[in-house]
Design a protein around this motif. Structure first.
Motif, mmCIF file in Angstrom:
data_model
loop_
_atom_site.group_PDB
_atom_site.id
_atom_site.type_symbol
_atom_site.label_atom_id
_atom_site.label_comp_id
_atom_site.label_asym_id
_atom_site.label_seq_id
_atom_site.Cartn_x
_atom_site.Cartn_y
_atom_site.Cartn_z
ATOM 1 N N PHE A 38 -9.789 0.204 10.702
ATOM 2 C CA PHE A 38 -9.047 -1.025 10.971
ATOM 3 C C PHE A 38 -9.876 -2.240 10.584
ATOM 4 O O PHE A 38 -9.421 -3.129 9.854
ATOM 5 C CB PHE A 38 -8.661 -1.087 12.455
ATOM 6 N N ARG A 39 -11.102 -2.313 11.070
ATOM 7 C CA ARG A 39 -11.950 -3.470 10.789
ATOM 8 C C ARG A 39 -12.259 -3.577 9.301
ATOM 9 O O ARG A 39 -12.240 -4.673 8.728
ATOM 10 C CB ARG A 39 -13.242 -3.367 11.598
ATOM 11 N N SER A 40 -12.476 -2.433 8.673
ATOM 12 C CA SER A 40 -12.777 -2.436 7.240
ATOM 13 C C SER A 40 -11.593 -2.930 6.422
ATOM 14 O O SER A 40 -11.757 -3.737 5.496
ATOM 15 C CB SER A 40 -13.181 -1.026 6.795
ATOM 16 N N ASP A 41 -10.379 -2.445 6.759
ATOM 17 C CA ASP A 41 -9.201 -2.840 5.983
ATOM 18 C C ASP A 41 -8.888 -4.321 6.146
ATOM 19 O O ASP A 41 -8.424 -4.977 5.201
ATOM 20 C CB ASP A 41 -7.998 -1.996 6.382
ATOM 21 N N LEU A 42 -9.137 -4.876 7.332
ATOM 22 C CA LEU A 42 -8.906 -6.309 7.493
ATOM 23 C C LEU A 42 -9.998 -7.142 6.825
ATOM 24 O O LEU A 42 -9.717 -8.185 6.223
ATOM 25 C CB LEU A 42 -8.805 -6.678 8.984
ATOM 26 N N LYS A 43 -11.224 -6.663 6.891
ATOM 27 C CA LYS A 43 -12.327 -7.417 6.300
ATOM 28 C C LYS A 43 -12.359 -7.312 4.783
ATOM 29 O O LYS A 43 -12.508 -8.327 4.077
ATOM 30 C CB LYS A 43 -13.655 -6.907 6.866
ATOM 31 N N ASN A 44 -12.188 -6.117 4.251
ATOM 32 C CA ASN A 44 -12.388 -5.899 2.821
ATOM 33 C C ASN A 44 -11.097 -5.946 2.007
ATOM 34 O O ASN A 44 -11.129 -6.335 0.831
ATOM 35 C CB ASN A 44 -13.074 -4.550 2.595
ATOM 36 N N ARG A 45 -9.973 -5.558 2.623
ATOM 37 C CA ARG A 45 -8.714 -5.528 1.879
ATOM 38 C C ARG A 45 -7.730 -6.598 2.346
ATOM 39 O O ARG A 45 -6.698 -6.803 1.717
ATOM 40 C CB ARG A 45 -8.068 -4.140 2.004
ATOM 41 N N HIS A 46 -8.048 -7.271 3.470
ATOM 42 C CA HIS A 46 -7.212 -8.367 3.995
ATOM 43 C C HIS A 46 -5.784 -7.890 4.266
ATOM 44 O O HIS A 46 -4.821 -8.631 4.046
ATOM 45 C CB HIS A 46 -7.195 -9.545 3.014
ATOM 46 N N ILE A 47 -5.648 -6.651 4.762
ATOM 47 C CA ILE A 47 -4.327 -6.067 4.988
ATOM 48 C C ILE A 47 -3.546 -6.917 5.997
ATOM 49 O O ILE A 47 -4.069 -7.298 7.042
ATOM 50 C CB ILE A 47 -4.444 -4.621 5.494
ATOM 51 N N GLY A 48 -2.271 -7.146 5.688
ATOM 52 C CA GLY A 48 -1.444 -7.977 6.551
ATOM 53 C C GLY A 48 -0.275 -7.252 7.192
ATOM 54 O O GLY A 48 0.411 -7.824 8.048
ATOM 55 N N CYS A 49 -0.033 -5.997 6.793
ATOM 56 C CA CYS A 49 1.121 -5.254 7.319
ATOM 57 C C CYS A 49 0.705 -3.811 7.614
ATOM 58 O O CYS A 49 0.051 -3.173 6.779
ATOM 59 C CB CYS A 49 2.270 -5.240 6.307
ATOM 60 N N PHE A 50 1.087 -3.335 8.785
ATOM 61 C CA PHE A 50 0.848 -1.941 9.149
ATOM 62 C C PHE A 50 2.193 -1.245 9.302
ATOM 63 O O PHE A 50 3.178 -1.849 9.717
ATOM 64 C CB PHE A 50 0.104 -1.815 10.481
ATOM 65 N N TRP A 51 2.208 0.043 8.999
ATOM 66 C CA TRP A 51 3.418 0.847 9.162
ATOM 67 C C TRP A 51 3.172 1.940 10.188
ATOM 68 O O TRP A 51 2.128 2.606 10.173
ATOM 69 C CB TRP A 51 3.835 1.471 7.831
ATOM 70 N N GLU A 98 -6.585 -12.173 -0.720
ATOM 71 C CA GLU A 98 -5.850 -12.311 0.532
ATOM 72 C C GLU A 98 -4.341 -12.240 0.315
ATOM 73 O O GLU A 98 -3.613 -11.676 1.138
ATOM 74 C CB GLU A 98 -6.232 -13.629 1.205
ATOM 75 N N LYS A 99 -3.886 -12.782 -0.788
ATOM 76 C CA LYS A 99 -2.451 -12.685 -1.091
ATOM 77 C C LYS A 99 -2.042 -11.231 -1.321
ATOM 78 O O LYS A 99 -1.032 -10.759 -0.786
ATOM 79 C CB LYS A 99 -2.120 -13.512 -2.327
ATOM 80 N N VAL A 100 -2.812 -10.507 -2.105
ATOM 81 C CA VAL A 100 -2.492 -9.104 -2.370
ATOM 82 C C VAL A 100 -2.544 -8.289 -1.080
ATOM 83 O O VAL A 100 -1.738 -7.387 -0.864
ATOM 84 C CB VAL A 100 -3.435 -8.524 -3.448
ATOM 85 N N GLY A 101 -3.488 -8.620 -0.197
ATOM 86 C CA GLY A 101 -3.595 -7.911 1.071
ATOM 87 C C GLY A 101 -2.338 -8.021 1.916
ATOM 88 O O GLY A 101 -2.004 -7.103 2.683
ATOM 89 N N GLN A 102 -1.606 -9.133 1.788
ATOM 90 C CA GLN A 102 -0.362 -9.302 2.531
ATOM 91 C C GLN A 102 0.750 -8.406 2.008
ATOM 92 O O GLN A 102 1.780 -8.238 2.677
ATOM 93 C CB GLN A 102 0.088 -10.765 2.464
ATOM 94 N N LEU A 103 0.572 -7.831 0.840
ATOM 95 C CA LEU A 103 1.621 -7.046 0.196
ATOM 96 C C LEU A 103 1.471 -5.547 0.428
ATOM 97 O O LEU A 103 2.290 -4.768 -0.056
ATOM 98 C CB LEU A 103 1.627 -7.320 -1.312
#
Length: 787
Positions: free
Chosen positions: A84-97, A56-61
């Motif tokens: 979108f759902r996959s990136d939030l569920k599996n990669r915990h992405i916190g920032c979009f560009w 989850e920490k790495v996903g924020q980066l």
């Protein structure tokens, strides 16, 4: 129409917080410290970090490409994508560009992209999903392109930065940036990419239009104003966004003019000139910064701990977060300083980069490296804290939503467009006005308007511009038509910017012969179209199979600066008709004007003037506005002169065999319909500061603005310093006959140099003050001594 999950929406489109008070984001039956707005930010931050997994920490980066996260079908129905759902569920992405970006690269058009209201709905939907469907409910960060307006459908388009620099008006720049921030924030954006602070001394480079020109002090002054406008007094106001400074550093002096080419600079030039605008903007409070693609002295800027850790954070006190340029961490592999993306990610993170734009390298490889003991988790925690702290500062944990109706009512308003018009007017630089041809009389009966940029919407707007609705952009032809409703206005294109096959030069000449005056609009283009090819980074690629107008904008570097296509042939043919000609240049970089400067009576440059540019240019041409723009860079006579900046480090430059070494028009140059006189320079030293004042009088017969420029010369120093260096300026408006005393205060900051030991010092000795209307039009000089 949107496909929405079962959520509560207020009548005004504002998403409610569930229950009483604030949400239990992690749904554990209690309000944890990080969820509680009554706790201090640091308590909340550390509590959240303690609960986060390494993944989850790495996903924020990671900053992933946001436009891939929604789709819109032919009926206008919008939905979140499986990605979108996959990136939030599996990669915990916190920032979009660039979630709301629309242009040929993203393939988002007026039909497939989002209106302001749709954008606000969509970003609310994304935030709701992040809160309800992820373990900790961490809000998303949305970063948007904001170089001369928010790059989204329906927003206000201002002149590009090289034009705004020509205003020499930081207060107006701040006002424009405030509008850009508001229009981005109301749609759900949080980070605005801008300002671009690359000191541009290689004019073949494709991105000259994006920055503020050749001078460090002017660039830093305008950039600092843009930062203050974007971020406001409180970045969590709901009307402001985080500013991201670009591109750190030495990006504007690439070898051979190649975009992202290496920079041949020494440490002293790097620190005193090329990085100085960034230092000024950091001290103005900038909260984010982007690394550059290039390398300096063999070290990539995206993996340079001296730049990012020692200089930026250690010396300048930067407290925000650093983001890579798109895929520039991946680029460490092609630069052969990393074997693979995993190594590249570790190298960038250790060097002080906190966020990976593109998201390929701050990913599973960092988690793996940390688990195997090759990377300290403290490095990940440090970067995550920098990103999450700003999410707390913006208030996103307490309310990540925006009001949909506001987005529909407060974006692209007539009031915002009027500010864009004023910026465009102030950006126009009058280069020549022989025989006082300008301003033109409004009583003129017949006007011929000719040229590829006279009535082309997108050629007026520059790179990084979204698709425009019909009628939303006023071209020069339309601006003049509106100005002279009773006149006969005839338009002929004449030729394209680049295409040499399809011309109508003979028709243009016939129309010119039957006119009283000819307005010719030539120049360049940064207009992408849907046939343009692109690199993975979004830079455009030249294509031998087809000829577009595009000769500027990211990726379109030049070997020369001549007018392309048949433009000069068109101008010469029109000149042969004997009719009075006004030449208007719309361009992203200075293009050669030697023949025009010798033959054409009136010339002005409007750079890329934005959506209100046509009205602004008409205001200038017909005397409703007195031009006062000043060049933010030296206008060369020939590409062989480059670099040709004014603040070189020798007292004079030897002429060439073929001609003078002087530019065609110098830095700071610009004419007016009135004249100004300088007198009464006064100076006094007060401790560590020097006060300098000068009396300026409008000696002409109409109201006008003068840009008073103060340059400084260190008469003797322990290292070689510039022959002259801009240290202060002021744009003042004076009625005919009016006088005003303009005062400047010089401090240690203006007098310091980087000595032999690379320490910033003020050395004793004499300094010469030069005050005038341009770098080559010095009206008064004086000197003082520092003991």
């Amino acid at each position: 129409m949107f496909f929405l999950p079962a959520i509560s929406v207020c009548g005004d489109g504002v998403y409610k917080k569930s229950g009483k008070g604030f949400r239990d984001l992690n749904k554990n039956g209690k309000l944890d410290p990080y969820e509680n707005p009554a706790e201090s930010m640091e308590v909340r931050l550390q509590d959240l970090l303690r609960q986060m997994t390494l993944e989850e920490k790495v996903g924020q980066l990671a900053h992933t490409l946001g436009w891939n996260y929604y789709e819109k079908d032919e009926r206008g129905q919008v939905r979140l994508t499986d990605l979108f759902r996959s990136d939030l569920k599996n990669r915990h992405i916190g920032c979009f560009w660039a979630t709301l970006r629309a242009d040929p690269w993203t393939r988002k058009t007026l039909k497939t992209g989002l209106s302001p209201e749709e954008a606000a709905e969509m970003t609310n939907l994304m935030q709701r999903y992040a809160q309800d469907s992820t373990r900790l409910g961490i809000p998303l960060f949305l970063a948007e392109e904001c170089p001369h307006g928010h790059m989204a459908i329906g927003t206000t388009v201002f002149p590009t930065a090289i034009g705004r620099a020509s205003t020499w008006n930081p207060e107006l720049e701040k006002r424009a940036a405030g509008i850009v921030a508001l229009e981005a924030r109301l749609q759900g954006g949080h980070i605005g990419y801008g300002p671009v602070l690359d000191v541009a001394r290689e004019l073949r480079w494709s991105r000259v239009e994006e920055g503020y020109g050749e001078d460090p002090f002017l660039s830093g002054s305008m950039g600092s104003a843009y930062v203050r406008g974007l971020q406001g007094e409180d970045v969590g106001s709901g009307e402001n966004v985080i500013a991201t400074l670009k591109h750190f550093t030495a990006y504007g002096v690439p070898e051979g003019g190649h975009n992202a080419g290496m920079a041949h600079v020494g440490v002293r030039e790097l620190l005193t000139e090329l990085s100085y605008p960034f230092e000024m903007a950091v001290k103005a409070g900038a909260l984010s910064l982007m690394t550059a693609y290039n390398e300096v002295d063999g070290i990539p800027c995206t993996a340079n701990p001296f730049l990012t850790n020692q200089l930026l954070r250690g010396q300048w006190g930067f407290s925000g977060f650093v983001v890579s340029d798109l895929y520039s961490i991946d680029g460490l592999v092609s630069q052969r300083v990393a074997a693979n993306r995993e190594e590249a990610g570790m190298l960038a993170l250790r060097s002080g980069v906190d966020s990976d734009l593109g998201g390929n390298c701050f990913a599973a490889g960092l988690v793996k490296a940390c688990r195997e003991g090759r990377l300290a988790e403290a490095d990940i925690d440090r970067a995550a804290c920098r990103v999450l702290r700003l999410k707390f500062e913006m208030g996103l944990f307490d309310n990540p939503y925006v009001e949909v109706k506001k987005a529909g009512k407060q974006i692209g308003t007539p009031e915002h467009r009027e500010v864009a018009r004023e910026v465009a007017r102030q950006s126009v630089v009058l280069l020549k006005n022989e025989n006082k041809l300008l301003p033109l009389s409004k009583e003129v009966k017949r006007v011929a308007i000719v040229g590829p940029n006279a009535d082309n919407v997108y050629n007026q707007l520059g790179d990084y511009t979204a698709p425009q609705a019909p009628g939303s952009v006023i071209t020069v032809f339309e601006g003049i038509r509106q100005k002279l409703p009773g006149a006969e206005i005839r338009y002929v294109k004449g030729c394209a910017v680049r295409d040499t096959l399809n011309t109508s030069i003979e028709e243009a000449c016939e129309v010119a012969k039957n006119s009283d005056v000819v307005v010719v609009v030539l120049g360049g283009s940064s207009a992408r179209d849907f046939e343009t090819d692109f690199l993975e980074t979004g830079a455009a690629i030249t294509n031998a199979r087809r000829v577009s107008d595009m000769e500027s904008g990211e990726g379109f570097d030049r070997t020369g600066l001549s007018l392309m296509g048949k433009q000069l042939e068109l101008l010469k043919a029109l000149y042969a008709t004997g009719k009075p000609i006004v030449l208007v240049m719309i361009q992203g970089r200075p293009l050669e004007l030697n023949w025009a400067a010798e033959h054409i009576l009136a010339i002005l440059t409007a750079w890329y003037p934005g959506s209100e540019g046509g009205r602004a240019i008409a205001d200038v041409l017909f005397g409703d506005y007195n031009p006062a723009g000043r060049l933010p860079l030296s206008y060369p006579r020939h590409v062989g002169q480059l670099p040709v900046y004014y603040n070189h480090k020798s007292a004079g430059r030897q002429d060439y065999v073929e001609g003078t070494a002087a530019p065609l028009y110098p830095f700071g140059y610009g004419l007016s319909y009135t004249t100004f006189a300088y007198d009464g320079v006064k100076m006094r030293v007060e401790g560590d500061s020097v006060r300098v004042s000068v009396d300026v009088r409008n000696s002409g017969d109409r109201v006008g603005d003068e840009v008073v420029q103060l340059y400084l010369r260190d008469e003797q120093a322990s290292v070689v310093t510039p022959f002259m260096q801009l240290k202060a300026f002021r744009r003042v408006s004076l009625a005919a006959g009016e006088s005003r005393t303009v005062e400047f205060v010089l401090t240690r900051e203006h007098l310091k140099i980087l000595d032999l030991s690379l320490n910033w010092v003020v050395e004793p000795g004499f300094f010469t003050v030069l005050i005038g209307s341009s770098s080559s039009d010095i009206r008064l000089t004086t000197r003082f001594r520092i003991n």
